[in-house]
Motif scaffolding. Structure first.
Motif, PDB file in Angstrom:
ATOM      1  N   SER A 181      10.977  48.173   2.544  1.00 32.75           N
ATOM      2  CA  SER A 181      12.097  47.257   2.385  1.00 32.75           C
ATOM      3  C   SER A 181      11.795  45.895   2.986  1.00 32.75           C
ATOM      4  O   SER A 181      12.602  44.983   2.880  1.00 32.75           O
ATOM      5  N   GLU A 343      10.863  48.586  -1.867  1.00 36.51           N
ATOM      6  CA  GLU A 343      11.793  49.669  -2.202  1.00 36.51           C
ATOM      7  C   GLU A 343      13.120  49.185  -2.801  1.00 36.51           C
ATOM      8  O   GLU A 343      13.591  49.749  -3.791  1.00 36.51           O
ATOM      9  N   TYR A 349      11.381  54.465  -6.254  1.00 34.80           N
ATOM     10  CA  TYR A 349      10.370  54.090  -5.263  1.00 34.80           C
ATOM     11  C   TYR A 349       9.463  55.285  -4.993  1.00 34.80           C
ATOM     12  O   TYR A 349       9.533  55.923  -3.956  1.00 34.80           O
ATOM     13  N   ARG A 353       5.742  53.749  -3.041  1.00 31.53           N
ATOM     14  CA  ARG A 353       5.864  54.433  -1.742  1.00 31.53           C
ATOM     15  C   ARG A 353       4.550  55.127  -1.370  1.00 31.53           C
ATOM     16  O   ARG A 353       4.099  55.053  -0.218  1.00 31.53           O
TER      17      ARG A 353
END
Length: 379
Positions: A181, A343, A349, A353
Motif C-alpha cells: 500500500s 495493493e 492483489y 503481492r
C-alpha cells in the motif's frame, strides 16, 4: 457467518444448473436467484441485493451488456461475465469490462469439471464479494474511459492529444519495505531497452490505464502477457491500439521486436523470443504445457531475460496467483529492475503481492503512475 449471495443470470438451463451445482455446495455461498434473461437479472438484483452476479452476454428479452449497464447504475455489484469464445464474444466481453464488470469466464468444455478452473471461480467470487472497494476501481476506469478521446490515431496519423502523464519522481526505496500500500520507487540504474509486463484478473481494464499513456517516442518495445483465451487477446490488442499512441499488436510469431510497439501474447500460446544476428524475434509456443496459464508470465519473462538481462524492465500488475514471480526473480538476479502495482489499485492483489513478498520489487506504485515510471526507466 453471513453467506455470499450470488445471482446467476443465463438463458441456458445447462449453464444455470452447472453454476448452481458448482457453487451451492460451498458452505459460505448462497444462490439467491436464477434468472433466464437480463430483464429478470436486473429485477432480481434489485430484489435480492446479491454480493456477486454471474451474467451471460447473449440472452433474449434483454442482453447481458444492457443488463450490466442498468445494474451498475441502480445497484452497483461485482459482475462476472460469462462469454463465448468467439471474436464477437471477446469484443462484447471487453465492452462489459469497460462498463464495470469485474471479470469474465468463458463458455467452453473446460469451464466446468476442471478442479483448478472451478476453484478459481470460487476464489474470485469470494474476493469480489469481500472487497467492495473493487467497484470504486472499476468506476474510476469506466468514467476515465468515457471521457477519453475515442482514438489517438486519425487515419493512420497520430493525433495531437497528449495524455496527462505525471512527472516521474525518484527517490531511494527504503530497504525491507514490502507493504503493497506504500509507494516505493528507486533511481534508475541504467537505461532499459525492453519492458516485459504481466497481468491477469483486472488486467484488460488496467492496461487501458497504462498503455495509452505511453508516449509515441517511448523508444523501446513492450511485451505483454495477459491471461486470456484465443480471440480475446486479438480483441484486446485492437482495443488498446485504438486508444494508444504506440502501436499495439497481438504477437503472431517471427516478428522483429521494434521500438514503440507493444506485443500482446496470443491466447493459447506462450510468448518467447529468439535472437537472430543483432535483432530479436517473437516466437509462439505451447511448451511448457504443464502450467496452468498459457500464455504464462513466467515463461515470457524467462525468455526475454535471457536476451536482455539487466537491460530489461519487468512490470507486474493485478492478477490472481503468483505467475510472474519466478521469472521476475530470475530477472532480478540478472540485474533487471522490477515494478509492482500497489495493493490499493489492484483488482486482485495476488501476482504483485507474490513479487513484493519475495522481496524483489524495486518499485511499488499506483496503477496510474506505472506508465510514467516505465517512461522514466527507458529514457
Amino acid at each position: 457467518m453471513n453467506k455470499i449471495k450470488v445471482l446467476i443470470v443465463d438463458d441456458s438451463i445447462f449453464m444455470r444448473k452447472a453454476l448452481e451445482s458448482l457453487l451451492s455446495g460451498e458452505p459460505d455461498i448462497e444462490i439467491v436467484g436464477l434468472a433466464k434473461n437480463g430483464k429478470e437479472g436486473v429485477e432480481m438484483a434489485e430484489q435480492f441485493h446479491p454480493d456477486v452476479i454471474t451474467m451471460d452476454i447473449e440472452m433474449p428479452t434483454m442482453d447481458g451488456i444492457t443488463a450490466l449497464e442498468m445494474i451498475m447504475k441502480k445497484n452497483p455489484t461485482p459482475v462476472i461475465m460469462v462469454s463465448s469464445l468467439t471474436k464477437e464474444g471477446a469484443d462484447a466481453t471487453l465492452k462489459a469490462l469497460d462498463l464495470g464488470a469485474v471479470d469474465f469466464m468463458t463458455k467452453d468444455s473446460q469451464s466446468f469439471g476442471g478442479a483448478d478452473i472451478e476453484k478459481g471461480l470460487k476464489d474470485k467470487i469470494r474476493k469480489f464479494a469481500r472487497n467492495k472497494g473493487v467497484l470504486r476501481l472499476f468506476s474510476h476506469s469506466s468514467s476515465s474511459q468515457s471521457h477519453q478521446t475515442p482514438s489517438y490515431k486519425l487515419s493512420g496519423t497520430l493525433a495531437s492529444h497528449t495524455p496527462n502523464v505525471q512527472t516521474p519522481f525518484a527517490h531511494t526505496a527504503q530497504s525491507g519495505n514490502t507493504d503493497g500500500s506504500k509507494r516505493v520507487v528507486v533511481n534508475k540504474t541504467g537505461i532499459k531497452r525492453i519492458v516485459a509486463l504481466g497481468t491477469s484478473t483486472g488486467g484488460p481494464q488496467s492496461l487501458q490505464r497504462v498503455i495509452p499513456l505511453l508516449p509515441a517516442d517511448l523508444g523501446v518495445p513492450v511485451v505483454v502477457t495477459q491471461h486470456m483465451p484465443p480471440n480475446f487477446t486479438q480483441s484486446l490488442a485492437s482495443r488498446l491500439n485504438t486508444l494508444s499512441k504506440v502501436e499495439v499488436v497481438e504477437a503472431q510469431g517471427k516478428e522483429k521486436l521494434e521500438p514503440n510497439v507493444v506485443y500482446i501474447a496470443k491466447g493459447g500460446y506462450h510468448l518467447k523470443f529468439k535472437k537472430v544476428g543483432p535483432s530479436v524475434y517473437t516466437e509462439l509456443s505451447t511448451e511448457p504445457s504443464n502450467v496452468f496459464n498459457i500464455p504464462g508470465v513466467d515463461v515470457m519473462v524467462d525468455s526475454i531475460a535471457e536476451l536482455y538481462g539487466k537491460e530489461c524492465l519487468g512490470v507486474i500488475m493485478t492478477g490472481m496467483g503468483s505467475d510472474g514471480c519466478k521469472g521476475l526473480t530470475n530477472l532480478k538476479r540478472m540485474g533487471g529492475t522490477i515494478i509492482a502495482q500497489d495493493e490499493p489499485t489492484c483488482i486482485v492483489y495476488g501476482m504483485p503481492r507474490a513479487v513484493v513478498e519475495a522481496g524483489i520489487a524495486d518499485e511499488i506504485v499506483p496503477l496510474d503512475e506505472i506508465a510514467a515510471r516505465i517512461s522514466y526507466h527507458v529514457k
